[in-house]
Design an enzyme around this catalytic site. Structure first.
Site, PDB file in Angstrom:
ATOM      1  N   MET A 172      11.157 -44.871   8.688  1.00 14.79           N
ATOM      2  CA  MET A 172       9.846 -44.511   8.138  1.00 14.79           C
ATOM      3  C   MET A 172       8.934 -45.723   8.062  1.00 14.79           C
ATOM      4  SD  MET A 172       9.416 -41.250   7.419  1.00 14.79           S
ATOM      5  CE  MET A 172       8.223 -41.145   6.085  1.00 14.79           C
ATOM      6  N   LYS A 175      15.187 -47.541  -0.321  1.00  9.45           N
ATOM      7  CA  LYS A 175      15.957 -46.475  -0.948  1.00  9.45           C
ATOM      8  C   LYS A 175      15.535 -46.297  -2.400  1.00  9.45           C
ATOM      9  CE  LYS A 175      20.757 -45.028  -1.741  1.00  9.45           C
ATOM     10  NZ  LYS A 175      22.184 -45.429  -1.597  1.00  9.45           N
ATOM     11  N   ALA A 176      15.385 -45.036  -2.815  1.00  6.16           N
ATOM     12  CA  ALA A 176      14.966 -44.747  -4.186  1.00  6.16           C
ATOM     13  C   ALA A 176      15.996 -45.255  -5.187  1.00  6.16           C
ATOM     14  CB  ALA A 176      14.757 -43.248  -4.361  1.00  6.16           C
ATOM     15  N   SER A 187       5.237 -37.256   3.495  1.00  8.30           N
ATOM     16  CA  SER A 187       6.054 -36.235   4.151  1.00  8.30           C
ATOM     17  C   SER A 187       5.701 -36.108   5.624  1.00  8.30           C
ATOM     18  CB  SER A 187       5.854 -34.874   3.461  1.00  8.30           C
ATOM     19  OG  SER A 187       6.596 -33.882   4.133  1.00  8.30           O
ATOM     20  N   LYS A 196       5.432 -34.240  -4.467  1.00  7.63           N
ATOM     21  CA  LYS A 196       6.307 -34.430  -3.305  1.00  7.63           C
ATOM     22  C   LYS A 196       7.685 -33.836  -3.566  1.00  7.63           C
ATOM     23  CE  LYS A 196       7.711 -36.127   0.677  1.00  7.63           C
ATOM     24  NZ  LYS A 196       9.157 -36.292   0.639  1.00  7.63           N
ATOM     25  N   HIS A 200       7.346 -30.184  -3.097  1.00  3.43           N
ATOM     26  CA  HIS A 200       7.253 -29.971  -1.646  1.00  3.43           C
ATOM     27  C   HIS A 200       8.646 -29.924  -1.039  1.00  3.43           C
ATOM     28  CE1 HIS A 200       7.535 -31.673   2.413  1.00  3.43           C
ATOM     29  NE2 HIS A 200       6.367 -31.117   2.674  1.00  3.43           N
ATOM     30  N   ASN A 201       9.479 -30.886  -1.394  1.00  2.00           N
ATOM     31  CA  ASN A 201      10.827 -30.940  -0.832  1.00  2.00           C
ATOM     32  C   ASN A 201      11.688 -29.786  -1.322  1.00  2.00           C
ATOM     33  OD1 ASN A 201       9.855 -33.357   0.181  1.00  2.00           O
ATOM     34  ND2 ASN A 201      11.739 -34.472  -0.211  1.00  2.00           N
ATOM     35  N   GLU A 234      10.798 -26.966   0.705  1.00  7.58           N
ATOM     36  CA  GLU A 234      11.416 -27.236   2.005  1.00  7.58           C
ATOM     37  C   GLU A 234      12.880 -26.785   2.010  1.00  7.58           C
ATOM     38  OE1 GLU A 234      12.945 -31.324   4.001  1.00  7.58           O
ATOM     39  OE2 GLU A 234      10.830 -31.299   3.426  1.00  7.58           O
ATOM     40  N   TYR A 235      13.610 -27.082   0.951  1.00  6.92           N
ATOM     41  CA  TYR A 235      14.996 -26.608   0.836  1.00  6.92           C
ATOM     42  C   TYR A 235      15.033 -25.086   0.931  1.00  6.92           C
ATOM     43  CZ  TYR A 235      17.389 -30.917  -0.790  1.00  6.92           C
ATOM     44  OH  TYR A 235      17.957 -32.158  -0.886  1.00  6.92           O
TER      45      TYR A 235
END
Length: 483
Positions: A14, A76-77, A129, A184, A187-188, A191-192
């Site tokens: 990314m 990474k988060a 995204s 976000k 949103h995810n 998406e799932y």
């Protein structure tokens, strides 16, 4: 030396692609990575000849940026983000901006915004995204955090974002502190849900209609031309037409054990905390958890008998019904997601603009879909819309789809095929449209064993009662709470 407009830390997939996107829009970029070999490889490879400056220490990186410095972190988060923030704070100056572009938990972003602002710096937590392709060609960008920071990054974010059909950039300020990462996250979560719904449709075609991949490809390609026109339906058609080196469908060689990175789980946890029934998304998360128990499922399949699947009498009608089931379930997924955002907006005083959020998702992101235009119109018509199912367009669509939706679920149940997302969506729909539910019995049970009290239909709301059901208990009620 000319200073860069923005800097980015983290040259994974990314990060690299977003840097190239930013540079292609006329901005200069400095880059840094903990493993400095990645910096050397990038600036001598994909970034060669471009207005991208490689740096090999954080101090060199910060000194290469124009003021106020704009530092974007794409790592990474979790702890790595906190580590970089703490490394950066001593070498940044008042008014400089730290931007977290990863999939951080919104509560971490709320905490970090307060922490960084207390150090006289500014903070942005932004959802990005679109995956690798979106990062390079134009993602959907959902920033939140310190509102004072937005004017300094606005031109860059709008330039690199995807463009909707009308040319509008899919980027815009969402709200204070953790609002961007919360949006976000939802949103995810959607998406799932979308991915699970589509996977269930594929599985029904495979297990009930015994369709080959070429025919399934045709169905999904056709669906992508109408109400179901969306990125995930489009790529599903592509996947179904992709063959391995031996000419056989690659999909059938991929192990049925799905991974996840946590944002769907966070959506479910947030739904429980807010008391919002985000049932479809939660079922989609649990479906991935069940898929991950591959060895256990194989063992169970050898000792537990089910029913034998039989093809429906009218396959063509089943495909039409399945399209209705997928479409209606997708609407439920979005309805639940926006319901959760509405509640969080009140809880955290974010004042989210749901029509604007729908616009941010029209291009670039994974859940981009043709009916996001209708969602935008729904919220423009009524900014206080409590649930998408109360909008004329979405209510009419689901009502018209429900007969086929019900037939699909009935056939799946009779034939022993699990479709948790599609079936939970219908259960939510039927519960949502019901003026009464069996919760009166639950309240009676709670009062019976725990003296938790209940309200009465023949009394004012907010007045609570307790009954001594056995004649042996006392008159003292217990305490309770409402989600």
């Amino acid at each position: 030396m000319t200073k860069s407009h923005i800097g980015l830390i983290g040259l994974a997939v990314m990060g690299e692609n977003l840097v190239l996107n930013i540079e292609s829009k006329g901005f200069t970029v400095s880059v840094f990575n903990r493993t400095t070999d990645k910096v050397r490889k990038f600036v001598s490879g994909r970034a060669k000849g471009k207005r991208i400056t490689g740096t090999y220490s954080l101090k060199e990186f910060v000194n290469s940026l124009e003021k106020p410095r704009k530092v974007m972190i794409l790592v990474k988060a979790g702890q790595p983000v906190d580590d970089y923030i703490n490394h950066l704070i001593p070498i940044l100056q008042k008014g400089d901006i730290i931007i977290d572009g990863g999939n951080s938990n919104y509560k971490d972003t709320m905490r970090r915004t307060e922490y960084v602002e207390n150090k006289q710096l500014l903070y942005i937590g932004t959802g990005v995204s679109g995956g690798e392709e979106g990062a390079l060609k134009g993602p959907s960008i959902m920033p939140g955090g310190s509102p004072v920071a937005w004017p300094y990054v606005k031109d860059i974010f709008l330039a690199v974002a995807a463009r909707a059909g009308d040319g509008t950039p899919c980027a815009g300020w969402v709200g204070n502190n953790g609002a961007g990462h919360f949006v976000k996250m939802v949103h995810n979560g959607i998406e799932y849900g979308d991915m699970q719904i589509i996977a269930e449709a594929y599985y029904l075609m495979k297990k009930l209609l015994f369709m080959n991949h070429a025919d399934m490809h045709k169905v999904f390609s056709e669906w992508n031309k109408g109400d179901l026109d969306s990125y995930l339906v489009e790529i599903t058609a592509d996947i179904l037409s992709y063959n391995d080196d031996d000419g056989e469908p690659l999909l059938e060689k991929i192990l049925d054990s799905a991974g996840q990175k946590g944002t769907g789980k966070w959506t479910g946890i947030s739904a429980l905390e807010q008391g919002i029934p985000v049932t479809l998304i939660t079922e989609a998360v649990f479906a991935r958890c069940l898929s991950a128990q591959k060895d256990l499922r194989v063992k169970a399949s050898e000792i537990i008998n089910g029913t034998v699947a039989r093809a429906p009498a009218d396959p063509d009608r089943f495909i039409r019904d399945l399209k209705d089931a997928v479409f209606a379930s997708k609407i439920i997924s979005y309805s639940q997601g926006f319901d959760l955002m509405r509640e969080a907006s009140k809880e955290y005083d974010w004042n989210l603009n749901f029509g604007e959020i729908a616009m941010l998702w029209r291009a670039g992101c994974i859940i981009r879909s043709v009916f996001l235009e209708n969602m935008k119109k729904a919220y423009m018509k009524n900014e206080n819309l409590e649930n998408l199912l109360l909008d004329d367009f979405f209510r009419d669509k689901v009502e018209k789809a429900q007969e086929g939706w019900r037939r699909v679920i009935a056939l799946a149940v009779v034939n022993g095929i699990a479709i948790p997302a599609i079936s939970s969506a219908l259960a939510y729909f039927d519960g949502f449209r019901s003026a009464t539910l069996p919760a009166n019995l639950i309240q009676a049970q709670r009062d019976y064993f725990g003296a938790h009290t209940y309200e009465r239909t023949d009394k004012q709301r907010g007045e609570f009662f307790h009954t001594n059901w056995t004649g042996e208990g006392g008159d003292t009620p217990s305490t309770s709470y409402d989600v």
